[in-house]
Design a protein around this motif. Structure first.
Motif, PDB file in Angstrom:
ATOM      1  N   ALA A   1      -3.676  -3.774  -6.861  1.00  0.00           N
ATOM      2  CA  ALA A   1      -3.476  -2.511  -7.574  1.00  0.00           C
ATOM      3  C   ALA A   1      -4.816  -1.896  -7.954  1.00  0.00           C
ATOM      4  CB  ALA A   1      -2.621  -2.747  -8.819  1.00  0.00           C
TER       5      ALA A   1
ATOM      6  N   THR B   1       3.829   1.501  -1.150  1.00  0.00           N
ATOM      7  CA  THR B   1       4.490   1.575  -2.449  1.00  0.00           C
ATOM      8  C   THR B   1       3.582   2.229  -3.476  1.00  0.00           C
ATOM      9  OG1 THR B   1       5.738  -0.438  -1.951  1.00  0.00           O
ATOM     10  CG2 THR B   1       5.598   0.217  -4.260  1.00  0.00           C
ATOM     11  N   TYR B   2       2.327   1.795  -3.542  1.00  0.00           N
ATOM     12  CA  TYR B   2       1.377   2.428  -4.459  1.00  0.00           C
ATOM     13  C   TYR B   2       1.235   3.912  -4.138  1.00  0.00           C
ATOM     14  CZ  TYR B   2      -0.237  -2.224  -5.986  1.00  0.00           C
ATOM     15  OH  TYR B   2      -0.315  -3.489  -6.505  1.00  0.00           O
TER      16      TYR B   2
ATOM     17  N   GLU C   1       0.831  -1.208   0.000  1.00  0.00           N
ATOM     18  CA  GLU C   1       0.000   0.000   0.000  1.00  0.00           C
ATOM     19  C   GLU C   1       0.864   1.256   0.000  1.00  0.00           C
ATOM     20  OE1 GLU C   1      -3.598   0.900   0.677  1.00  0.00           O
ATOM     21  OE2 GLU C   1      -3.808  -0.898  -0.548  1.00  0.00           O
TER      22      GLU C   1
ATOM     23  N   PHE D   1       4.135   5.899  -5.589  1.00  0.00           N
ATOM     24  CA  PHE D   1       4.323   5.888  -7.034  1.00  0.00           C
ATOM     25  C   PHE D   1       4.194   7.275  -7.673  1.00  0.00           C
ATOM     26  CE2 PHE D   1       3.346   1.152  -8.044  1.00  0.00           C
ATOM     27  CZ  PHE D   1       4.689   0.856  -7.941  1.00  0.00           C
TER      28      PHE D   1
ATOM     29  N   GLY E   1      -1.390   0.107 -12.430  1.00  0.00           N
ATOM     30  CA  GLY E   1      -0.952   0.186 -11.044  1.00  0.00           C
ATOM     31  C   GLY E   1      -1.877   1.028 -10.197  1.00  0.00           C
ATOM     32  N   GLY E   2      -1.308   2.011  -9.487  1.00  0.00           N
ATOM     33  CA  GLY E   2      -2.099   2.877  -8.626  1.00  0.00           C
ATOM     34  C   GLY E   2      -2.888   3.941  -9.347  1.00  0.00           C
TER      35      GLY E   2
ATOM     36  N   PHE F   1      -6.508  -0.283  -4.934  1.00  0.00           N
ATOM     37  CA  PHE F   1      -5.859   0.968  -4.538  1.00  0.00           C
ATOM     38  C   PHE F   1      -6.223   2.081  -5.520  1.00  0.00           C
ATOM     39  CE2 PHE F   1      -2.633   4.200  -4.551  1.00  0.00           C
ATOM     40  CZ  PHE F   1      -2.349   4.392  -3.210  1.00  0.00           C
ATOM     41  N   ALA F   2      -6.165   1.779  -6.821  1.00  0.00           N
ATOM     42  CA  ALA F   2      -6.458   2.794  -7.835  1.00  0.00           C
ATOM     43  C   ALA F   2      -7.887   3.302  -7.707  1.00  0.00           C
ATOM     44  CB  ALA F   2      -6.208   2.222  -9.229  1.00  0.00           C
TER      45      ALA F   2
END
Length: 236
Positions: free
Chosen positions: A94, A24-25, A22, A28, A64-65, A97-98
């Motif tokens: 991912a 890390t996202y 989390e 980004f 990804g995010g 989170f997005a």
């Protein structure tokens, strides 16, 4: 420096630490703003092919995010384009989170669609977008997957496909390692980022892998772009 074809990034592991993932996202957007160079790619390559007479469409594969998809949407809207961006990623972590990140962005209905999907699914649906992009995806793929995403991109892109990735250099390891030292232990950015560099291609290696119609472009010292322009239709 020989390419690492064996290492697996922690965030690609199904059992990686969910808290570190989390974070890390969440990091980004900062890292991509510093190293990915998408503002320049948008201005030089994406914007010139966006249509003015209808809603432009952009697909972000492996989004990804969602930060690159959101940035492209905002840049295009600021330039007066009507645009819809679609971001796809097969990883449920991912995707979740997005969805949460985009929910707080205050977007209008239909401006940014996020799907848990792979490019082949959109090909099966016969979808077409003006521009297809990806960021930091190619180095994750084995040769068969790489060939597949390039083939899918040609079917999905009505005008342009761009896959942006790292240009593997020893100095990139040094600079990225130093720059991300404060993040060590707080997320997977530094650990996975260093492995990403080792797994990435040089411009020459990437060029040798690309099929006919694609070309590899070194965008600065540490970026590679795999670029495909759709053939002009007869009568246009």
């Amino acid at each position: 420096m020989q390419r690492d074809t064996i290492g697996i990034e922690e965030m690609d592991r199904p059992d990686c630490d969910p808290v570190l993932l989390e974070r890390t996202y969440a990091q980004f957007p900062l890292v991509n703003r510093c190293v990915a160079g998408w503002r320049s790619v948008y201005l030089k390559l994406v914007r010139p092919v966006l249509p003015r007479n209808r809603t432009a469409t952009i697909l972000d594969i492996g989004c990804g995010g969602g930060d690159i998809a959101l940035a492209l949407l905002r840049w295009a809207q600021a330039d007066g384009y009507s645009v819809k961006v679609t971001g796809i990623d097969p990883d449920p972590r991912a995707h979740d989170f997005a969805i949460r990140a985009v929910a707080v962005a205050g977007l209008g209905p239909g401006e940014l669609e996020l799907r848990r999907a792979m490019s082949a699914e959109l090909v099966a649906e016969k979808q077409v977008f003006d521009v297809v992009i990806s960021n930091h995806v190619l180095h994750h793929l084995d040769p068969m997957q790489l060939a597949g995403i390039l083939a899918d991109s040609q079917l999905l892109a009505g005008s342009l496909a761009i896959h942006s990735d790292i240009n593997r250099r020893r100095s990139a390891l040094l600079f990225f390692g130093l720059a991300t030292a404060p993040l060590a232990g707080s997320s997977l950015i530094r650990r996975d980022g260093l492995l990403s560099i080792r797994r990435s291609y040089t411009t020459e290696e990437l060029a040798a892998l690309l099929p006919r119609g694609w070309h590899a472009h070194a965008a600065g010292l540490y970026r590679n772009l795999a670029i495909w322009h759709a053939p002009q239709r007869t009568g246009q």
